[in-house]
Motif scaffolding. Structure first.
Motif, mmCIF file in Angstrom:
data_model
loop_
_atom_site.group_PDB
_atom_site.id
_atom_site.type_symbol
_atom_site.label_atom_id
_atom_site.label_comp_id
_atom_site.label_asym_id
_atom_site.label_seq_id
_atom_site.Cartn_x
_atom_site.Cartn_y
_atom_site.Cartn_z
ATOM 1 N N ALA A 190 21.824 37.023 28.884
ATOM 2 C CA ALA A 190 22.903 37.846 28.302
ATOM 3 C C ALA A 190 22.639 39.270 28.351
ATOM 4 N N VAL A 191 22.092 39.958 29.261
ATOM 5 C CA VAL A 191 21.537 41.264 29.385
ATOM 6 C C VAL A 191 22.536 42.168 29.207
ATOM 7 N N GLN A 192 22.420 43.304 28.530
ATOM 8 C CA GLN A 192 23.467 44.354 28.135
ATOM 9 C C GLN A 192 22.793 45.529 28.406
ATOM 10 N N PHE A 193 23.092 46.363 29.589
ATOM 11 C CA PHE A 193 22.386 47.736 29.947
ATOM 12 C C PHE A 193 23.268 48.785 29.085
ATOM 13 N N TYR A 194 22.521 49.727 28.821
ATOM 14 C CA TYR A 194 23.105 50.897 28.171
ATOM 15 C C TYR A 194 22.709 52.318 29.154
#
Length: 93
Positions: free
Chosen positions: A50-54
Motif C-alpha cells: 500500500a505505497v503512498q507517494f508524496y
C-alpha cells in the motif's frame, strides 16, 4: 542522517533503517509541512505494501513523488513501518 532538498532539511534522524538500497526515516522526523500526498497511480495500487507517494514542495517548487511510505508493509518490509523514504531530487546522507 539527513534528507536534503535544495539546502532544506526534509528529515533528520540517527535512527534510519536501510532496506533494499534506501534509507527510511521515522515519519515523525520528516517535515510534514513540506510533503503533499501524490495521486495514486494504477501501479501504486498494485503494490502489496500500500505505497503512498508524496510530492516534496520546497521554495514553491514541487518535486513530484520524491518521498513515499508503505501504509501496510508486508513481512518483508515490516522494518519500514511508520517510516518515509526519499529519492530522486532529495539527497540522503
Amino acid at each position: 542522517m539527513k534528507a536534503v532538498l535544495n539546502g532544506d532539511v526534509i528529515a533528520e534522524s540517527n535512527e534510519t533503517v536501510a532496506v533494499k538500497g534506501y534509507d527510511y526515516f521515522p515519519f515523525a522526523t520528516a517535515r510534514l509541512d513540506l510533503l503533499e500526498k501524490s495521486p495514486r497511480t494504477p501501479k501504486d495500487l498494485e503494490c502489496p505494501h500500500a505505497v503512498q507517494f508524496y510530492d516534496v514542495v520546497v521554495g514553491g517548487e514541487r518535486h513530484v513523488r520524491n518521498a513515499w511510505i508503505y501504509e501496510a508493509p508486508q513481512p518483508a518490509m515490516k522494518a519500514v513501518t511508520d517510516r518515509v523514504g526519499f529519492w530522486k531530487d532529495v539527497k540522503v546522507g
